[in-house]
Scaffold this active site. Structure first.
Site, PDB file in Angstrom:
ATOM      1  N   TYR A 140       0.891  -1.060  -0.250  1.00 29.26           N
ATOM      2  CA  TYR A 140       0.015  -0.016   0.139  1.00 29.26           C
ATOM      3  C   TYR A 140       0.671   1.190  -0.009  1.00 29.26           C
ATOM      4  CZ  TYR A 140      -4.187   2.915   1.144  1.00 29.26           C
ATOM      5  OH  TYR A 140      -4.949   3.758   0.855  1.00 29.26           O
ATOM      6  N   TYR A 191      -5.284   5.096  -7.576  1.00 27.84           N
ATOM      7  CA  TYR A 191      -5.745   5.291  -6.081  1.00 27.84           C
ATOM      8  C   TYR A 191      -7.128   4.673  -6.097  1.00 27.84           C
ATOM      9  CZ  TYR A 191      -6.678   6.684  -1.156  1.00 27.84           C
ATOM     10  OH  TYR A 191      -6.758   6.728   0.007  1.00 27.84           O
TER      11      TYR A 191
END
Ligand SMILES: [Zn+2]
Lengths: 407, 147
Positions: free
Chosen positions: A310, A361
């Protein structure tokens, strides 16, 4: 229950764009599109789906989506209680629990974001050009526990994630000599991976370390190119049992282990909590969880062939690399500098899709999609013979992770 | 009214009945930390239960506001209209609260002059008659003979 071990059998996504570019489709319609594509990729039909799971205060409620998609029976509807992008892998883990315990047979994890239709995360919902309230400033009632806690950050202008996660990263630089060039090299590596990925929003935009160093400062040490993109788009992942996975369209990927959570006293992480224990302040807060992951899987960091970490901010990736034991504490900078994260020649090819820094994203669920593709041999930056893949969510917030295995 | 560092339109504090007494003390220019009455563990932000001994009894300990920079960031994007940029958000380790930390701002210094562990002191900014916000500034260093 034999044959019920959870596997990921389908992945899919919509078009990914810069934030605000998807205005003609609602966020929930986009979610439905991604779910449909993931189910099709699995060789299943929407009528086979009986569970939905999401995270991060999803605006697109599973109950409504189940009706919109005509699911014959909704047996599992789940939302993870972890903030922001911390819950992506946890939603996959919860889907796995649901199928392994027989609560449901086919659970789809989804995430859809149209930031232009709501608000930009990057702007923290604030518009500095909005008219100023003429009333004298005063303490206002907090509508939730989260807001009462944010009350000790907001009056100081701490609303942007870029500023919040600069705090542990700055301390990491102080403690270990980590440099902005090391952070930049990480961003450059992910951008290079994105260059082969037709889905990547920044696919056609090569970046050099000089470009990174010349990008505007947002919240020191975070320059613009240390920050993830802000995107519109949706993706989804289909989870079912080993038994069901056997005769579907694609090679199934086993969920070897999943974990979620936070260490003692972590709260929401450094965004609102200045009193995280000193030993873990300048970390991703995920070491304790990573250790649980390795123990559950009976594997360790050296067994990982490909990682999708991440990446809301470069420093948070660096600290996770240390948390997960890919290098020692404090050595994330030199580890990145060694070229370890590169698709070719790296010891730990990482974010082979380009990540949130360069693909899109989608709150990190696109990292799970890529983790599956990497083990199927479908990645646009393929890692030959990859058998074990790590996917993480969040970091510097309560977090989650899954370890995936090629079958 | 005090010296001003930030515009009126900065986000206001949001409080519930657990955290409101902290802001009431701030309005009187008292920087307090919540202290567990039985075990003495201090905590910020205020919370209803001591995470160490699980007691719900607590009191408020006033602290001097002397401390050190634990970490910081210089922010180059405005949160409020008319704000001076960059502004500095810092985590301050409070000297007389056992190192308990608080999120705040550093004022009266350019970001280049900030270092971790640098000593700082409290300065109150009165945003209005009812609202005061604690901020921090470097402790002035005595003149040196070596210059
Ligand atoms: Zn106590």
């Amino acid at each position: 229950m034999t044959g019920r071990k959870a596997h990921i059998v389908g992945v899919g996504e919509t078009l990914y764009t810069r934030w605000g570019k998807i205005g003609d489709v609602t966020e929930h319609a986009l979610a439905c599109q991604a779910i449909g594509r993931a189910v099709e990729d699995a060789g299943l039909d929407l009528s086979d789906v009986d569970g939905l799971a999401s995270f991060a205060e999803d605006r697109n409620e599973a109950t409504f989506l189940a009706a919109e998609l005509g699911l014959p029976s909704l047996r599992f509807a789940n939302m993870v209680w972890l903030p922001g992008g911390g819950g992506g892998c946890a939603a996959v883990g919860n889907a796995a629990m649901a199928v392994e315990t027989g609560q449901a047979e086919v659970v789809v994890v989804y995430r859809s974001l149209c930031q232009g239709q709501f608000f930009r995360f990057g702007a923290a919902g604030r518009d500095p050009t909005a008219p100023v309230d003429p009333a004298p400033p005063t303490v206002k009632p907090a509508g939730s526990l989260m807001l009462a806690s944010m009350g000790f950050a907001m009056p100081y202008g701490l609303l942007m994630a870029a500023a919040a996660y600069a705090l542990p990263t700055r301390r990491h630089m102080h403690l270990y000599g980590t440099t902005t060039e090391q952070l930049g090299m990480l961003a450059v590596t992910f951008r290079e991976h994105a260059s082969r990925n037709p889905r990547a929003v920044m696919g056609g935009r090569p970046m050099t370390l000089a470009d990174h160093q010349a990008s505007p400062m947002i919240a020191d040490p975070h320059r613009l190119f240390d920050c993830c993109l802000e995107s519109d788009g949706a993706c989804a992942v289909v989870v079912t049992t080993e038994e069901r996975a056997r005769d579907l369209a694609k090679r199934p990927v086993e969920i070897l282990a999943s974990v979620q959570g936070a260490p003692k006293g972590y709260g929401f992480g450094p965004f609102t909590n200045a009193n995280i224990a000193d030993e873990i302040y300048a970390t991703g807060g995920t070491e304790e969880m990573a250790n649980r992951l390795w123990e559950k899987a009976g594997l360790g960091p050296s067994d990982v062939d490909v990682a999708e970490i991440y990446d809301h901010f470069t420093g948070c990736v660096l600290m996770q690399l240390e948390d997960y034991g890919f290098c020692k504490r404090g050595e994330g900078g030199p580890f990145i500098e060694s070229g370890a994260l590169a698709w070719r020649g790296g010891s730990l090819p990482t974010n082979t899709h380009g990540g949130s820094l360069s693909e899109a994203y989608i709150h990190g669920l696109n990292h799970v999609v890529e983790g599956v593709r990497a083990l199927r041999g479908e990645s646009t930056s393929p890692v030959e013979g990859a058998e074990v893949g790590l996917v993480t969510s969040g970091a510097c917030v309560p977090s989650s992770a899954v370890l995936l295995g090629r079958r | 009214m005090s010296e001003r560092f930030f515009p009126d339109s900065m986000p206001p504090p949001l409080a519930d009945s657990t955290t409101l007494p902290w802001w009431e003390a701030a309005a009187d220019h008292r920087l307090v930390v919540q202290r567990c009455t039985p075990c003495g563990h201090t905590r910020l932000p205020p919370a209803p239960i001591c995470p160490e001994c699980r007691s719900t009894e607590s009191d408020w300990q006033e602290v001097s506001g002397r401390g050190r920079v634990y970490t910081y960031t210089a922010v180059h994007r405005p949160i409020a209209a008319g704000q001076e940029l960059p502004f500095i958000i810092a985590v301050i380790s409070l000297e007389d609260a056992g190192g308990l930390r608080i999120i705040s701002n550093l004022v009266g210094t350019p970001p280049e002059a900030v270092t971790i562990d640098m000593p700082v002191e409290l300065v109150w900014e009165d945003m209005s008659a009812e609202l005061s916000i604690p901020r921090f500034r470097p402790v002035p260093t005595p003149p040196s003979d070596e210059d």
